[in-house]
Design a protein around this motif. Structure first.
Motif, mmCIF file in Angstrom:
data_model
loop_
_atom_site.group_PDB
_atom_site.id
_atom_site.type_symbol
_atom_site.label_atom_id
_atom_site.label_comp_id
_atom_site.label_asym_id
_atom_site.label_seq_id
_atom_site.Cartn_x
_atom_site.Cartn_y
_atom_site.Cartn_z
ATOM 1 N N VAL A 113 0.745 -1.146 0.035
ATOM 2 C CA VAL A 113 0.033 -0.115 -0.115
ATOM 3 C C VAL A 113 0.857 1.276 0.092
ATOM 4 N N PRO A 114 0.784 1.944 -0.806
ATOM 5 C CA PRO A 114 1.450 3.264 -1.111
ATOM 6 C C PRO A 114 1.186 4.228 0.548
ATOM 7 N N CYS A 115 2.334 4.695 0.844
ATOM 8 C CA CYS A 115 2.328 5.468 2.270
ATOM 9 C C CYS A 115 3.331 6.454 2.246
ATOM 10 N N ARG A 116 2.765 7.722 2.736
ATOM 11 C CA ARG A 116 3.955 8.677 2.846
ATOM 12 C C ARG A 116 3.471 9.553 4.070
ATOM 13 N N GLY A 117 4.564 9.995 4.804
ATOM 14 C CA GLY A 117 4.339 10.789 6.075
ATOM 15 C C GLY A 117 4.361 12.278 5.718
ATOM 16 N N ILE A 118 3.465 13.068 6.034
ATOM 17 C CA ILE A 118 3.116 14.454 5.823
ATOM 18 C C ILE A 118 3.519 15.156 7.090
ATOM 19 N N GLY A 119 3.897 14.808 8.030
ATOM 20 C CA GLY A 119 4.249 15.481 9.572
ATOM 21 C C GLY A 119 3.068 16.148 9.893
ATOM 22 N N LYS A 160 -7.942 9.801 -0.175
ATOM 23 C CA LYS A 160 -6.994 9.008 0.277
ATOM 24 C C LYS A 160 -7.522 8.768 1.772
ATOM 25 N N LEU A 161 -6.934 7.730 2.554
ATOM 26 C CA LEU A 161 -6.883 7.462 3.918
ATOM 27 C C LEU A 161 -5.683 7.860 4.626
ATOM 28 N N VAL A 162 -6.142 8.441 5.780
ATOM 29 C CA VAL A 162 -5.113 8.900 6.636
ATOM 30 C C VAL A 162 -4.797 8.231 8.094
ATOM 31 N N ILE A 163 -3.738 7.523 8.509
ATOM 32 C CA ILE A 163 -3.618 7.153 9.623
ATOM 33 C C ILE A 163 -2.977 8.400 10.683
ATOM 34 N N ALA A 164 -3.465 8.608 11.818
ATOM 35 C CA ALA A 164 -3.158 9.771 12.597
ATOM 36 C C ALA A 164 -2.717 9.040 13.970
ATOM 37 N N ILE A 165 -1.759 9.622 14.437
ATOM 38 C CA ILE A 165 -1.384 9.155 15.886
ATOM 39 C C ILE A 165 -1.661 10.310 16.859
ATOM 40 N N MET A 166 -2.646 10.144 17.656
ATOM 41 C CA MET A 166 -3.159 11.149 18.485
ATOM 42 C C MET A 166 -2.610 10.951 20.022
ATOM 43 N N SER A 167 -2.501 12.228 20.573
ATOM 44 C CA SER A 167 -2.221 12.279 22.013
ATOM 45 C C SER A 167 -3.248 12.786 22.864
ATOM 46 N N ARG A 168 -3.168 12.952 24.108
ATOM 47 C CA ARG A 168 -4.252 13.067 25.249
ATOM 48 C C ARG A 168 -5.232 14.303 24.297
ATOM 49 N N LYS A 178 2.714 15.592 18.395
ATOM 50 C CA LYS A 178 3.717 16.261 17.726
ATOM 51 C C LYS A 178 5.149 15.976 17.520
ATOM 52 N N GLY A 179 5.457 14.925 18.406
ATOM 53 C CA GLY A 179 6.700 14.611 18.460
ATOM 54 C C GLY A 179 6.922 12.990 17.685
ATOM 55 N N ALA A 180 5.896 12.827 16.930
ATOM 56 C CA ALA A 180 5.764 11.700 15.932
ATOM 57 C C ALA A 180 6.872 11.298 15.204
ATOM 58 N N ALA A 181 7.246 10.098 15.248
ATOM 59 C CA ALA A 181 8.483 9.498 14.477
ATOM 60 C C ALA A 181 7.954 9.017 13.101
ATOM 61 N N SER A 182 8.921 8.700 12.246
ATOM 62 C CA SER A 182 8.610 8.137 10.819
ATOM 63 C C SER A 182 7.826 8.494 9.957
ATOM 64 N N GLY A 183 7.743 9.979 10.148
ATOM 65 C CA GLY A 183 7.181 10.687 9.188
ATOM 66 C C GLY A 183 5.706 11.215 9.639
ATOM 67 N N GLY A 184 5.409 10.998 10.853
ATOM 68 C CA GLY A 184 4.112 11.261 11.260
ATOM 69 C C GLY A 184 3.728 12.615 11.958
ATOM 70 N N PRO A 185 2.722 13.030 12.601
ATOM 71 C CA PRO A 185 1.656 12.258 12.932
ATOM 72 C C PRO A 185 0.702 11.742 12.015
ATOM 73 N N PHE A 186 0.821 12.432 10.871
ATOM 74 C CA PHE A 186 -0.267 11.829 9.632
ATOM 75 C C PHE A 186 0.552 11.139 8.532
ATOM 76 N N TRP A 187 -0.008 10.047 8.233
ATOM 77 C CA TRP A 187 0.469 9.261 7.062
ATOM 78 C C TRP A 187 -0.604 9.069 6.056
ATOM 79 N N VAL A 188 -0.492 9.217 4.809
ATOM 80 C CA VAL A 188 -1.282 9.100 3.679
ATOM 81 C C VAL A 188 -1.138 7.818 3.033
ATOM 82 N N LEU A 189 -2.544 7.026 3.083
ATOM 83 C CA LEU A 189 -2.258 5.875 2.265
ATOM 84 C C LEU A 189 -3.018 5.630 1.198
#
Length: 408
Positions: A321-327, A341-349, A396-407
């Protein structure tokens, strides 16, 4: 002595503020916080801590995209050298973690199967990698330049323990269990001779760079194991796709272990969110347990802290699956959703979690509201959300291209 203690306390609090700014605002944030604190006549330890903290996001979150640090200082030779050192250490860390597990597995496999009075049991995962990183950092005075593979190996060796436990049957001793385990963070810090200030500082670093296993936000309803949420598909709106939905609490797999210390229900939001996207975008059903198995096997499970952020791009690549981090780019986030597109987000509190939590952003309405597929809550998945909630509450401190990734 009282003045000295007060000075140390103020130094620690100031360094903590700098750390928080570094993790939420990148180098700009850390620099700004350092300038403010320095203006308060900080003592030498704070200035030293602030300098080293520039390296913390680089050392321990080396997957953060360059656009998060898109500042003139990135061109500095010192920053470039520190980044290179961070990348080398990151590779060493992953290598040693893998070798440690291989060594334990090999040791267990070499035990003859016909020794009835002795068995081996492994109880690993008491100290997750975020704590390991934090403790190693404090042990080496948070100096990135001092860290090398030998010191990483030494700290890993320090946490490994072995003990014999008696095995009883019907009240009679029938043998022994050789237990291979790792110390808890407190046990390891005690062994290393940490004082209270060092323990507090290590805890701050661990909390800053990690996401805890999922915990429900206040005032929101999570799924339950007895709710039938199978065969649910969210109907797309506008350019958005029909989206397959999985619940991490699903009775078919919620109680299955994800790694060694928690279940899919308790820690499987990353694999579940990825399974939603893979199944939607490939027209091939890939379930949360399948992704969990792959995640553990490939080292993307972080015991006690959910999944490493690298699970998203690496897992997407594994399933084609194509995926790119967009910060944290609002413009790219909106455009991706408008493009279907679908977007996976890593959320905090906030609205979605009290710790860390992966969710899927599945569309955007004509009014600019965001639609989600939250594997922990069907209720939250039925609501329309203001985009600023995601921009404000994302990690906001997400790694690997996060906190938002476009798939897709």
């Amino acid at each position: 002595m009282q003045d000295e203690n007060a000075s140390r306390k103020q130094a620690f609090l100031s360094a903590a503020r700098i750390a928080q700014s570094a993790m939420t605002g990148g180098l700009h944030g850390a620099a700004a916080a350092t300038a403010v604190e320095a203006g308060k006549r900080l003592v030498k330890p704070v200035l030293a801590a602030s300098a080293v903290l520039f390296g913390i996001p680089l050392l321990f979150l080396t997957g953060i995209p360059c656009n998060l640090f898109d500042a003139p200082s990135v061109k500095s030779a010192d920053i470039q050298e520190m980044t290179a050192q961070a990348q080398n250490l990151n590779a060493s860390w992953k290598r040693q973690r893998s070798l440690e597990q291989q060594a334990v597995d090999l040791f267990v496999s070499l035990l003859p199967k016909n020794i009835g009075f002795l068995s081996i049991e492994t109880r690993l995962g008491n100290t997750n990698d975020y704590w390991q990183v934090a403790i190693t950092s404090v042990l080496n005075e948070q100096n990135v330049a001092l860290l090398n593979e030998d010191k990483i190996v030494q700290t890993m060796k320090d946490k490994m323990q072995y003990k014999l436990e008696p095995k009883y049957k019907d009240g009679k001793l029938v043998g022994y269990i050789l237990v291979i385990y790792d110390m808890t963070p407190d046990e390891l810090m005690d062994k290393l001779g940490f004082d209270d200030q060092q323990k507090t500082w290590a805890g701050l670093i661990a909390d800053t760079i990690s996401d805890s296993d999922y915990s429900a936000p206040v005032g929101s309803t999570d799924n339950s194991a007895d709710a039938d949420l199978s065969d649910i598909v969210f109907t797309g709106r506008g350019n958005s796709k029909d989206v397959v939905y999985f619940s991490q609490y699903d009775s078919r797999w919620g109680s299955q272990m994800y790694g060694k210390t928690n279940t899919i229900a308790g820690a499987g939001c990353g694999p579940s969110s990825l399974a939603i996207c893979i199944s939607t975008l490939t027209n091939k059903t890939v379930t949360p347990p399948e992704v969990c198995v792959w995640s553990v096997k490939t080292g993307h499970r972080c015991e006690g802290s959910g999944s490493y952020h690298s699970l998203i791009p690496d897992g997407a690549a594994h399933w084609g699956v194509p995926c790119r981090g967009i910060g944290q780019s609002k413009k790219q986030l909106v455009q991706a959703l408008q493009d279907g597109k679908l977007v996976i987000a890593i959320m905090s509190r906030g609205h979605f979690t009290r710790g860390g939590h992966f969710i899927v952003l599945r569309g955007i309405t004509s009014q600019g509201k965001i639609l989600v597929a939250d594997c922990a809550s069907y209720e939250r998945s039925q609501k329309e959300w203001d985009i600023n909630i995601f921009l404000n509450e994302c990690n906001k401190g997400a790694a690997s291209g996060g906190p938002f990734w476009v798939l897709g």
